[in-house]
Design an enzyme around this catalytic site. Structure first.
Site, PDB file in Angstrom:
ATOM      1  N   GLY A 197       0.787  -1.227   0.000  1.00 55.99           N
ATOM      2  CA  GLY A 197       0.000   0.000   0.000  1.00 55.99           C
ATOM      3  C   GLY A 197       0.818   1.275   0.000  1.00 55.99           C
ATOM      4  O   GLY A 197       0.337   2.328  -0.419  1.00 55.99           O
ATOM      5  N   GLU A 198       2.065   1.214   0.475  1.00 52.55           N
ATOM      6  CA  GLU A 198       2.922   2.407   0.490  1.00 52.55           C
ATOM      7  C   GLU A 198       3.505   2.718  -0.886  1.00 52.55           C
ATOM      8  O   GLU A 198       4.204   3.714  -1.058  1.00 52.55           O
ATOM      9  CB  GLU A 198       4.066   2.221   1.499  1.00 52.55           C
ATOM     10  CG  GLU A 198       3.700   2.626   2.910  1.00 52.55           C
ATOM     11  CD  GLU A 198       2.536   1.826   3.467  1.00 52.55           C
ATOM     12  OE1 GLU A 198       1.524   2.461   3.849  1.00 52.55           O
ATOM     13  OE2 GLU A 198       2.613   0.598   3.541  1.00 52.55           O
ATOM     14  N   TRP A 262      -3.053  -6.803   3.263  1.00 54.24           N
ATOM     15  CA  TRP A 262      -1.729  -7.396   3.472  1.00 54.24           C
ATOM     16  C   TRP A 262      -1.645  -8.357   4.648  1.00 54.24           C
ATOM     17  O   TRP A 262      -0.668  -9.085   4.777  1.00 54.24           O
ATOM     18  CB  TRP A 262      -0.673  -6.312   3.613  1.00 54.24           C
ATOM     19  CG  TRP A 262      -0.908  -5.262   4.664  1.00 54.24           C
ATOM     20  CD1 TRP A 262      -1.475  -4.035   4.467  1.00 54.24           C
ATOM     21  CD2 TRP A 262      -0.547  -5.315   6.051  1.00 54.24           C
ATOM     22  NE1 TRP A 262      -1.502  -3.325   5.652  1.00 54.24           N
ATOM     23  CE2 TRP A 262      -0.938  -4.087   6.633  1.00 54.24           C
ATOM     24  CE3 TRP A 262       0.068  -6.285   6.851  1.00 54.24           C
ATOM     25  CZ2 TRP A 262      -0.737  -3.807   7.989  1.00 54.24           C
ATOM     26  CZ3 TRP A 262       0.265  -6.004   8.194  1.00 54.24           C
ATOM     27  CH2 TRP A 262      -0.136  -4.779   8.753  1.00 54.24           C
ATOM     28  N   ASP A 322      -2.911   6.955   7.879  1.00 50.50           N
ATOM     29  CA  ASP A 322      -2.413   5.595   7.657  1.00 50.50           C
ATOM     30  C   ASP A 322      -2.885   4.652   8.750  1.00 50.50           C
ATOM     31  O   ASP A 322      -2.129   3.829   9.265  1.00 50.50           O
ATOM     32  CB  ASP A 322      -0.887   5.563   7.570  1.00 50.50           C
ATOM     33  CG  ASP A 322      -0.365   4.171   7.212  1.00 50.50           C
ATOM     34  OD1 ASP A 322      -0.964   3.511   6.347  1.00 50.50           O
ATOM     35  OD2 ASP A 322       0.614   3.723   7.824  1.00 50.50           O
ATOM     36  N   ASN A 416      -1.657  -3.033  15.925  1.00 48.45           N
ATOM     37  CA  ASN A 416      -1.216  -3.257  14.561  1.00 48.45           C
ATOM     38  C   ASN A 416      -1.552  -4.690  14.155  1.00 48.45           C
ATOM     39  O   ASN A 416      -2.584  -5.230  14.543  1.00 48.45           O
ATOM     40  CB  ASN A 416       0.281  -2.933  14.432  1.00 48.45           C
ATOM     41  CG  ASN A 416       0.699  -2.622  13.004  1.00 48.45           C
ATOM     42  OD1 ASN A 416       0.932  -3.513  12.191  1.00 48.45           O
ATOM     43  ND2 ASN A 416       0.809  -1.337  12.695  1.00 48.45           N
ATOM     44  N   ALA A 556       8.189  -3.623  11.997  1.00 51.89           N
ATOM     45  CA  ALA A 556       8.050  -2.211  11.659  1.00 51.89           C
ATOM     46  C   ALA A 556       8.582  -1.263  12.721  1.00 51.89           C
ATOM     47  O   ALA A 556       9.012  -0.152  12.406  1.00 51.89           O
ATOM     48  CB  ALA A 556       6.575  -1.893  11.385  1.00 51.89           C
TER      49      ALA A 556
END
Length: 590
Positions: A197-198, A262, A322, A416, A556
């Site tokens: 997506g980034e 994802w 985001d 997350n 991350a």
């Protein structure tokens, strides 16, 4: 491709015979997969059942004897690729299957910890994973071990040898696509999403034939893109993904809209629905794309037969932070006014916990599950956020960047990817969460294939001096936090609940921890030598209950964590599977 084949065991002839017989014995069936939550002798689904509740009916190990839990073996993933180990182990007939960073797969003798085979994907130099080189696990089906790679391929391996049976390119890694989630087997179909997506990709969920890798159907997750079913080798259009091109996207931005699913998904047999979440819209700069930007930052229910969308619930319309919407949607039932409510729950990155009617996606209730939430003032009667306009980053205009705002939670989320667990005994969800905020600002950006497509900058900051991570026990019927455990570093690993009144999770400090499911008292911890960001599992073998977890710090947080990353910069990377059980005398004393 590195492939080591079968290795000789430094074990007794009896153990070797057992291991070899188990290698040739199993063939995971659709029935095995449907029944996984009720058959604790194996773990053949990601989530310990298709619903993803991560709950085990085993209680030999319990809150009374967990203090005597002991490691019985550790298996090193080896090499120099020791970073970001987020996999959930699978276990079938005495063999464990686990993935490692850089798209590696291992088969391990679950009794001894001896390696049976290893497969290393041959990755090109140009892979573009946004959030570390991680992989979250395999799917087991028939005689195959199937996983996704960082260059956006599906690979099916022979369960006995690790040799490639088939390989399929799902998307173009040069455009920013990758696969990090464990695939899902439903009704004889192999289901996968994509990451990226980034990079302005177009998210999609697809079904393949697990026996040969042939595409069965595809469902884009950005409104405007056509889905189709394969029939007799031809594409049969299956409708636009629920809308029209440009309807909730301005101009041509839907062509690079992101919304990548994802994290993969789960399946609810009661409603015959695949339940997937979708990621952020691209670019992050929301001023460039007015509108709700469907189906980004949403939960979707799909028909597994053809991929058509049954319903959607968008947690963050017109996402400007985001916040994504990929977090797992877990099916569960509860009683209200003498009726059984077929619900599904999710703890969103945006800081709200949602309970939905899983038969139609309607909003039942929602509430903040983090201590500080500033981007919205609350939820309306349909679950749509009531935005605080002062806490959306400003448009750049003539300047290099727009006005910066401080927002909580940060874009890494109140929660997350790390999966929560649901206990059928307590009726509580056990949610790994984090208390942090961010300075965020918008910048101008244009799409370029394979380049980062953000249009934003950020700095993440902890909200408290003494903790960031919080493991929370949440009552989905009331929104009450029943108990919490606070952790100095962020929590980034999955959770497991058991009938033995236990909740397991790990932390970046390296500990596998066990808690009393009712009270939150920490009963046990074991230092694995590196941060635990994998998802623990438990299973029964030879009449004994085992627990396994993958240890290896990364993901991350150290890459994107800003001020938070400074707290964890000294943590060592690693790659070890740890397996535990009770001493036999402790079991006999029950």
């Amino acid at each position: 491709m590195k492939h080591s084949g079968l290795k000789p065991f430094a074990v007794t002839a009896l153990c070797a015979a057992i291991a070899l017989s188990s290698l040739s014995a199993w063939a995971v069936t659709d029935e095995d997969i449907l029944n996984d939550a009720r058959t604790p002798g194996d773990v053949v689904t990601n989530g310990l059942g298709l619903k993803g509740q991560r709950y085990s009916t085993l209680d030999t190990l319990n809150s009374e004897n967990v203090t005597q839990l002991r490691p019985v073996w550790g298996f090193s993933l080896g090499g120099e690729k020791q970073r970001g180990q987020e996999s959930q182990p699978m276990v079938k007939d005495g063999v464990m299957y686990v993935t490692g960073s850089y798209s590696r797969v291992y088969a391990i003798d679950a009794r001894t910890g001896e390696e049976l085979w290893q497969y290393d994907a041959r990755l090109p130099d140009g892979i573009m994973p946004c959030c570390d080189v991680i992989n979250r696990g395999v799917a087991l089906y028939d005689g195959l071990v199937i996983f996704g790679t960082l260059d956006a391929k599906l690979v099916a391996l022979d369960k006995d040898t690790g040799k490639v049976v088939w390989k399929k390119t799902v998307a173009d890694y040069k455009a920013g696509y990758s696969i990090t989630a464990a695939p899902l087997i439903v009704k004889g179909k192999l289901i996968t999403g994509v990451s990226g997506g980034e990079f302005g990709v177009v998210g999609k969920i697809e079904a393949y034939d697990p026996k040969n890798g042939e595409l069965l159907w595809t469902r884009p997750t950005v409104e405007g893109h056509m889905g189709y079913v394969m029939k007799d080798g031809k594409k049969v259009e299956n409708g636009i993904s629920g809308g029209q091109a440009g309807k909730t996207w301005p101009g041509d931005l839907w062509k690079t809209g992101g919304a990548a699913p994802w994290l993969g998904g789960y399946y609810d047999p009661d409603t015959d629905s695949l339940l997937f979440g979708t990621g952020n819209p691209s670019p992050w700069n929301s001023h460039l794309r007015p509108g709700d930007n469907l189906y980004s930052s949403s939960r979707l229910a799909l028909d597994p037969d053809d991929g058509s969308i049954k319903w959607h619930f968008q947690s963050t319309p017109h996402d400007g932070w985001d916040f994504d919407g990929v977090n797992e949607l877990i099916s569960f039932d509860y009683q209200q006014d003498g009726k059984t409510i077929q619900a599904a729950a999710t703890a969103d990155r945006n800081g709200f916990f949602y309970v939905l009617d899983r038969t139609n996606g309607k909003f039942i209730r929602g509430f903040p599950f983090v201590d500080k939430l500033t981007w919205a003032k609350g939820l309306d009667e349909n679950g749509r956020p009531i935005y605080d306009g002062n806490n959306r980053p400003g448009a750049p205009g003539e300047a290099d960047k727009g006005n910066s705002v401080f927002v909580a939670p940060s874009f890494l989320g109140g929660k997350n990817w790390m999966p929560m667990a649901y206990s059928q005994d307590t009726g509580l969800f056990y949610v790994p969460s984090n208390e942090w905020g961010m300075d965020i600002w918008n910048e101008e950006v244009a799409y370029k294939k394979g380049a980062a497509y953000l249009g934003a900058g950020f700095t993440i900051k902890p909200l408290n001096e003494d903790y960031i991570g919080v493991l929370r026990a949440i009552d989905p019927k009331t929104g009450k936090e029943v108990w919490r455990y606070q952790n100095y570093a962020p929590l980034w690993g999955g959770v497991l609940a058991t009938k033995g009144n236990l909740v397991f999770t790990g932390n970046p400090e390296g500990y596998l921890m066990a808690f009393d499911a009712k009270t939150g008292e920490k009963l046990y911890q074991f230092n694995t030598g590196s941060g635990v960001i994998g998802s623990p599992v438990t299973w029964e073998m030879d009449g004994e209950q085992y627990v396994s977890v993958l240890s290896g710090w990364g993901g991350a947080v150290p890459l994107w964590g800003g001020e938070v990353a400074k707290r964890v910069k000294a943590f060592n990377q690693g790659g070890t599977v740890w397996t535990f059980k009770l001493p036999k005398e402790a079991v006999a004393a029950r």
